[in-house]
Design an enzyme around this catalytic site. Structure first.
Site, PDB file in Angstrom:
ATOM      1  N   ARG A  38       1.153  -1.461   0.117  1.00 59.65           N
ATOM      2  CA  ARG A  38      -0.020   0.228  -0.260  1.00 59.65           C
ATOM      3  C   ARG A  38       0.846   1.198   0.038  1.00 59.65           C
ATOM      4  NH1 ARG A  38      -3.250  -3.384  -0.448  1.00 59.65           N
ATOM      5  NH2 ARG A  38      -4.916  -4.208   0.395  1.00 59.65           N
ATOM      6  N   SER A  59     -10.077  -0.421   3.639  1.00 58.39           N
ATOM      7  CA  SER A  59      -9.300  -0.885   4.822  1.00 58.39           C
ATOM      8  C   SER A  59      -8.875   0.549   5.317  1.00 58.39           C
ATOM      9  CB  SER A  59      -8.285  -1.526   4.569  1.00 58.39           C
ATOM     10  OG  SER A  59      -8.786  -2.633   4.224  1.00 58.39           O
ATOM     11  N   GLU A 114      -4.339   4.468   5.886  1.00 56.35           N
ATOM     12  CA  GLU A 114      -4.162   3.877   4.675  1.00 56.35           C
ATOM     13  C   GLU A 114      -4.225   5.276   3.309  1.00 56.35           C
ATOM     14  OE1 GLU A 114      -3.323   2.642   1.506  1.00 56.35           O
ATOM     15  OE2 GLU A 114      -5.489   1.971   1.642  1.00 56.35           O
TER      16      GLU A 114
END
Ligand code: EPU
Length: 357
Positions: free
Chosen positions: A164, A251, A353
């Site tokens: 990520r 997420s 994130e």
């Protein structure tokens, strides 16, 4: 070129947070981008590149000039016995491209089905799901430097992909200070095209437990690419809220990686902790489990909530087109409260994130 003022962004961010762009330009081609960068009134303005808005938290109106990337286009670049290379405009919808590649007979992206967002945003966070990451299928991308207007092409190594993560998420000065990464390109480029390389010899990636379960359920051990696509869609629909119905950004935290010693310490605190060994000897912890174990699933603060079916997903409890929804501040307040309780219980600081704007 049309510069729009006071543009509502609620429909342009998947959290459906109410905020405005003070000014916004739609970029449908590289020429549109050049025109903005050469315009004396706009050239020196701070700029914010907006894709599908599926990985951002808006904490107020956006003061920078919003460049809404709408460059379309799908084409086959080359094909040999090893791979098919395709080129996609930054404004293409990721999921529609995945579906299209399967229609063309070019499998390889099926595990990444139903990920919200645009093609141009995919490399920024190196999107990933069910054992495949963008970097596994990435060839190169074309971008334009927002301060000089120069076009450049970056290969995978130059994008510095990680879990990520990529060079596009790092601010060079800050990261040099942290001693991490020398070159950061955060906010400096607009990605205009992405090229993906899909392997000619296809092998289903079925390593993830959820896919193993589907294989058993359907009694099918050698699925077609389209079956894998359908399975991934079904798994995601069962676990994750559809941003068209419930505002969210997928997420909200990354799954943390710890050393075996740290993991042993956490197992000492709670033996049930969900963890997966990585090839490099480190251990990945399920952030969803850590949050769940702290009792957050289904809880809320103001209009920001924790999704009842997946504790890693924060949601906006207001209507997607209503004015009663969560503010970015509320989402971040909830995120910080979760970070604090996970830290107090397990000694792990979860890393958000999405990009906070
Ligand atoms: N779990 C809980 N409570 C929950 C949910 C999950 O305890 O409320 C535990 C379960 O034991 C489960 C484990 O956590 O086995 C992991 O959950 P899941 O399989 O749903 O995957 P994840 O690690 O939470 C990651 C990605 C997702 C991706 C899936 C599948 C990150 C940050 N998230 O989620 O990506 O779809 O794996 O590959 O890596 C995204 O980035 O937005 C995203 C949705």
């Amino acid at each position: 070129m049309l510069v729009q003022n006071n543009v509502p962004l609620q429909a342009y961010n998947s959290f459906h947070i109410v905020a405005k762009a003070q000014s916004l330009v739609r970029i449908a081609s590289e020429d549109d981008l050049r025109e903005v960068l050469q315009d004396p009134a706009l050239a020196d303005e701070p700029k914010f590149v907006l894709g599908g808005g599926s990985n951002i938290v808006l904490t107020g109106d956006v003061k920078a000039l919003v460049l809404k990337m709408e460059i379309m286009g799908r084409r086959l670049v080359r094909e040999d016995e090893r791979q098919v290379v395709i080129e996609l405009g930054a404004g293409e919808n990721w999921h529609e491209v995945v579906d299209w590649t399967l229609q063309q007979g070019w499998p390889g992206l099926e595990n990444l089905a139903l990920i919200p967002g645009t093609m141009g945003a995919a490399p920024v966070q190196n999107i990933g799901a069910y054992g495949v990451e963008l970097q596994d299928r990435f060839e190169s991308l074309d971008a334009v430097d927002l301060s000089t207007g120069k076009a450049l092409t970056l290969n995978a190594a130059q994008c510095a992909f990680g879990y990520r993560d990529s060079v596009f998420k790092h601010d060079s000065a800050a990261d040099v200070a942290l001693g991490q990464q020398a070159i950061g390109l955060k906010g400096r480029l607009a990605i205009v095209r992405v090229r993906l390389a899909l392997p000619k010899v296809w092998k289903a990636e079925l390593g993830y437990a959820d896919l193993q379960k589907r294989m058993q359920l359907e009694n099918c051990s050698s699925p077609t690419p389209r079956q894998v696509f359908d399975w991934v869609c079904a798994i995601r629909r069962a676990k994750l809220p559809d941003p068209a119905e419930i505002g969210n950004a997928g997420s909200f935290f990354k799954n943390p990686t710890v050393t075996p010693e740290q993991c042993a310490d956490i197992i000492g605190r709670d033996p049930a902790v969900v963890h997966y060994p990585l090839a490099n000897g480190h251990i990945k912890l399920a952030a969803a489990w850590l949050i769940d174990a702290c009792g957050w699933r289904g809880k809320s603060m103001g209009q920001a909530g924790v999704y009842p079916h997946q504790a890693l997903v924060l949601i906006n409890r207001g209507a997607v087109d209503g004015a009663d929804g969560a503010t970015g501040g509320e989402v971040m307040m909830l995120a910080r409260a979760i970070q604090t309780s996970v830290y107090e219980r397990f000694g792990i600081m979860l890393e958000p994130e999405p990009v906070v704007v």
